[in-house]
Design a protein around this motif. Structure first.
Motif, PDB file in Angstrom:
ATOM      1  N   UNK A   2      49.816  -7.323  50.808  1.00 12.66           N
ATOM      2  CA  UNK A   2      50.750  -6.222  50.995  1.00 12.66           C
ATOM      3  C   UNK A   2      51.456  -5.918  49.683  1.00 12.66           C
ATOM      4  N   UNK A   3      50.740  -5.349  48.744  1.00 18.44           N
ATOM      5  CA  UNK A   3      51.329  -4.941  47.471  1.00 18.44           C
ATOM      6  C   UNK A   3      51.426  -3.423  47.465  1.00 18.44           C
ATOM      7  N   UNK A   4      52.445  -2.936  46.809  1.00 19.35           N
ATOM      8  CA  UNK A   4      52.564  -1.490  46.663  1.00 19.35           C
ATOM      9  C   UNK A   4      51.420  -0.986  45.801  1.00 19.35           C
ATOM     10  N   UNK A   5      50.912   0.167  46.135  1.00 16.53           N
ATOM     11  CA  UNK A   5      49.814   0.751  45.376  1.00 16.53           C
ATOM     12  C   UNK A   5      50.373   1.326  44.086  1.00 16.53           C
ATOM     13  N   UNK A   6      49.746   0.997  42.974  1.00 17.43           N
ATOM     14  CA  UNK A   6      50.283   1.406  41.678  1.00 17.43           C
ATOM     15  C   UNK A   6      49.801   2.760  41.206  1.00 17.43           C
ATOM     16  N   UNK A   7      48.560   3.126  41.525  1.00 19.35           N
ATOM     17  CA  UNK A   7      48.017   4.344  40.955  1.00 19.35           C
ATOM     18  C   UNK A   7      47.525   5.358  41.985  1.00 19.35           C
ATOM     19  N   UNK A   8      48.057   5.421  43.179  1.00 24.89           N
ATOM     20  CA  UNK A   8      47.472   6.351  44.137  1.00 24.89           C
ATOM     21  C   UNK A   8      47.896   7.795  43.930  1.00 24.89           C
ATOM     22  N   UNK A   9      48.982   8.020  43.200  1.00 18.25           N
ATOM     23  CA  UNK A   9      49.470   9.395  43.074  1.00 18.25           C
ATOM     24  C   UNK A   9      48.388  10.305  42.518  1.00 18.25           C
ATOM     25  N   UNK A  10      47.697   9.876  41.480  1.00 16.96           N
ATOM     26  CA  UNK A  10      46.662  10.728  40.908  1.00 16.96           C
ATOM     27  C   UNK A  10      45.513  10.922  41.892  1.00 16.96           C
ATOM     28  N   UNK A  11      45.198   9.902  42.674  1.00 15.75           N
ATOM     29  CA  UNK A  11      44.157  10.031  43.695  1.00 15.75           C
ATOM     30  C   UNK A  11      44.631  10.967  44.800  1.00 15.75           C
ATOM     31  N   UNK A  12      45.864  10.794  45.257  1.00 13.73           N
ATOM     32  CA  UNK A  12      46.399  11.642  46.327  1.00 13.73           C
ATOM     33  C   UNK A  12      46.433  13.106  45.929  1.00 13.73           C
ATOM     34  N   UNK A  13      46.752  13.369  44.686  1.00 14.45           N
ATOM     35  CA  UNK A  13      46.828  14.755  44.214  1.00 14.45           C
ATOM     36  C   UNK A  13      45.474  15.442  44.234  1.00 14.45           C
ATOM     37  N   UNK A  19      47.245  18.925  49.152  1.00 15.52           N
ATOM     38  CA  UNK A  19      47.532  20.106  48.320  1.00 15.52           C
ATOM     39  C   UNK A  19      48.871  20.687  48.722  1.00 15.52           C
ATOM     40  N   UNK A  20      49.634  21.092  47.773  1.00 14.42           N
ATOM     41  CA  UNK A  20      50.905  21.734  48.068  1.00 14.42           C
ATOM     42  C   UNK A  20      52.078  20.768  48.117  1.00 14.42           C
ATOM     43  N   UNK A  21      51.808  19.451  48.118  1.00 17.81           N
ATOM     44  CA  UNK A  21      52.917  18.506  48.080  1.00 17.81           C
ATOM     45  C   UNK A  21      53.496  18.453  46.670  1.00 17.81           C
ATOM     46  N   UNK A  22      54.797  18.325  46.605  1.00 19.84           N
ATOM     47  CA  UNK A  22      55.443  18.193  45.297  1.00 19.84           C
ATOM     48  C   UNK A  22      55.226  16.772  44.780  1.00 19.84           C
ATOM     49  N   UNK A  23      55.504  16.574  43.511  1.00 18.78           N
ATOM     50  CA  UNK A  23      55.392  15.238  42.920  1.00 18.78           C
ATOM     51  C   UNK A  23      56.301  14.264  43.676  1.00 18.78           C
ATOM     52  N   UNK A  24      57.474  14.702  44.042  1.00 13.89           N
ATOM     53  CA  UNK A  24      58.422  13.864  44.797  1.00 13.89           C
ATOM     54  C   UNK A  24      57.844  13.482  46.164  1.00 13.89           C
ATOM     55  N   UNK A  25      57.251  14.443  46.844  1.00 18.97           N
ATOM     56  CA  UNK A  25      56.654  14.155  48.151  1.00 18.97           C
ATOM     57  C   UNK A  25      55.493  13.165  48.025  1.00 18.97           C
ATOM     58  N   UNK A  26      54.711  13.306  46.964  1.00 15.24           N
ATOM     59  CA  UNK A  26      53.629  12.353  46.697  1.00 15.24           C
ATOM     60  C   UNK A  26      54.210  10.956  46.494  1.00 15.24           C
ATOM     61  N   UNK A  27      55.308  10.867  45.754  1.00 18.43           N
ATOM     62  CA  UNK A  27      55.946   9.574  45.500  1.00 18.43           C
ATOM     63  C   UNK A  27      56.480   8.959  46.798  1.00 18.43           C
ATOM     64  N   UNK A  28      57.039   9.776  47.691  1.00 17.92           N
ATOM     65  CA  UNK A  28      57.519   9.280  48.990  1.00 17.92           C
ATOM     66  C   UNK A  28      56.340   8.753  49.804  1.00 17.92           C
ATOM     67  N   UNK A  30      53.512   7.665  48.647  1.00 21.01           N
ATOM     68  CA  UNK A  30      53.055   6.456  47.958  1.00 21.01           C
ATOM     69  C   UNK A  30      53.910   5.245  48.331  1.00 21.01           C
ATOM     70  N   UNK A  31      55.203   5.450  48.514  1.00 20.79           N
ATOM     71  CA  UNK A  31      56.111   4.348  48.850  1.00 20.79           C
ATOM     72  C   UNK A  31      55.794   3.733  50.209  1.00 20.79           C
ATOM     73  N   UNK A  32      55.077   4.468  51.060  1.00 24.99           N
ATOM     74  CA  UNK A  32      54.726   3.975  52.388  1.00 24.99           C
ATOM     75  C   UNK A  32      53.313   3.408  52.445  1.00 24.99           C
ATOM     76  N   UNK A  33      52.668   3.341  51.305  1.00 27.81           N
ATOM     77  CA  UNK A  33      51.296   2.859  51.258  1.00 27.81           C
ATOM     78  C   UNK A  33      51.254   1.394  50.843  1.00 27.81           C
ATOM     79  N   UNK A  34      50.202   0.734  51.241  1.00 32.28           N
ATOM     80  CA  UNK A  34      49.956  -0.611  50.754  1.00 32.28           C
ATOM     81  C   UNK A  34      48.470  -0.732  50.412  1.00 32.28           C
TER      82      UNK A  34
END
Length: 87
Positions: A2-13, A19-28, A30-34
């Protein structure tokens, strides 16, 4: 694991669903991912398992199989990085 994912933002984008999520929404999000690391041949889930989980493939591939009655299994797809799979 159960480690936080370090690089998913670029994958999620790169995933059309996000599509259409802001960088902040992507970060939120990401905070719920493991991170879940699977070795070759490990089953992620089986058809009929309880649902409610979505997996983002960050690296590698996942084969999707359908169990047939007594005829064995059939490979339906091979999913690559950036694909979503859930149950």
């Amino acid at each position: 694991m159960d480690r936080r994912v370090r690089r998913p933002a670029s994958v999620l984008e790169q995933i059309p669903l996000f599509d259409g999520l802001t960088r902040r929404e992507i970060e939120v999000l990401k905070a719920h991912m493991r991170r879940v690391k699977l070795g070759p041949g490990v089953r992620l889930f089986t058809e009929g398992d309880g649902g409610g989980t979505c997996f983002v493939i960050v690296r590698g591939t996942i084969d999707v199989f359908k169990e047939l009655d007594e005829a064995g299994v059939e490979r339906l797809a091979t999913l690559k990085a950036g694909a979503l799979v859930g149950h």
